[in-house]
Scaffold this motif. Sequence first.
Motif: not given
Length: 291
Positions: A137-142, A144-149, A199-207
């Motif tokens: 799910e995380t990879k799919e949302f990522l 799609q650009g749905l960062i909070l999801d 402190g990094e951008a959320l998208e970067k932390r998720i990746e």
Amino acid sequence: MAMKREESQQAYLKKLQQRPDVQAVLVLPVSDLLVPFRDGAFYLVVVNQPQTEGKIRRLHLQGRVVMEQQISTWQLEKGAVCGLDERLAAMLGRAEVLWDKDGYMKQMKLRLNRLPSAIQKKLICREYSQLLRFFHETKEFLQQGLILDAYHSLIQSLHSWARLIVYEAGEHPQAALWSQVKQMDSSVFKLYEELSVNGEALEKRIELLVLAIEFWITSKIKESVTFLMEVMETKTGPWRLEELMNHPAIVDAKIEVPLLIDKMIQRLLIQEVVFTEGANGDKEIGLILLR
């Protein structure tokens, strides 16, 4: 005030001790995170009547309101063999035994603290499959650009990972799960910490965490699906997916079987075979465990 509380507790205990069905009485710390009641004592009463299982009462006890939850000995005996509800296991682990007829609860707590190997394998398999589900799910949302999801699903992935680590250690997850995991696997705790406070951008932390989880999922699959492999070993021929999912040992285990099967095929732990099924000649795919 403390003396009045002690007197009311003694009166309450005396009343329970006179009941032939009561086996033990326990009390949870008032400050315990698991207690859904903050104004008074929370008692666990172990009884020999299965029909009272899970019964909860609010009682007025000499000017104080207390909570009483009844647990049956049958429920505990079953839990010692098949695994107890996690919240109840945590409550029993923290509770103080106030009265214990024939030492029953002392022995039962020892039994419940030992996670049977068969149950341990099942719980590890369940958490691994949940980790896999939320990771996808995380990879799919990522994508799609749905960062909070993606962030929400990643948190779920990490929680399943944390619980798996606790089960691997032969313990039950506690309410303060991450404090528990910190003592068992500091590297996983640090990943959770990085996601939460970096402190990094959320998208970067998720990746970054996606890469770490993907590596772990791939490297730990064989140990994590031992339970499912042992179920498949009970049959020599191919398994239908529906047949495997409805196996008595699996049906209520909350294991994401299709996800695990796909991953096991990729890792060459399972082989797909085609066989003819039914009068209309449908070619169904069966699953064979590779030894």
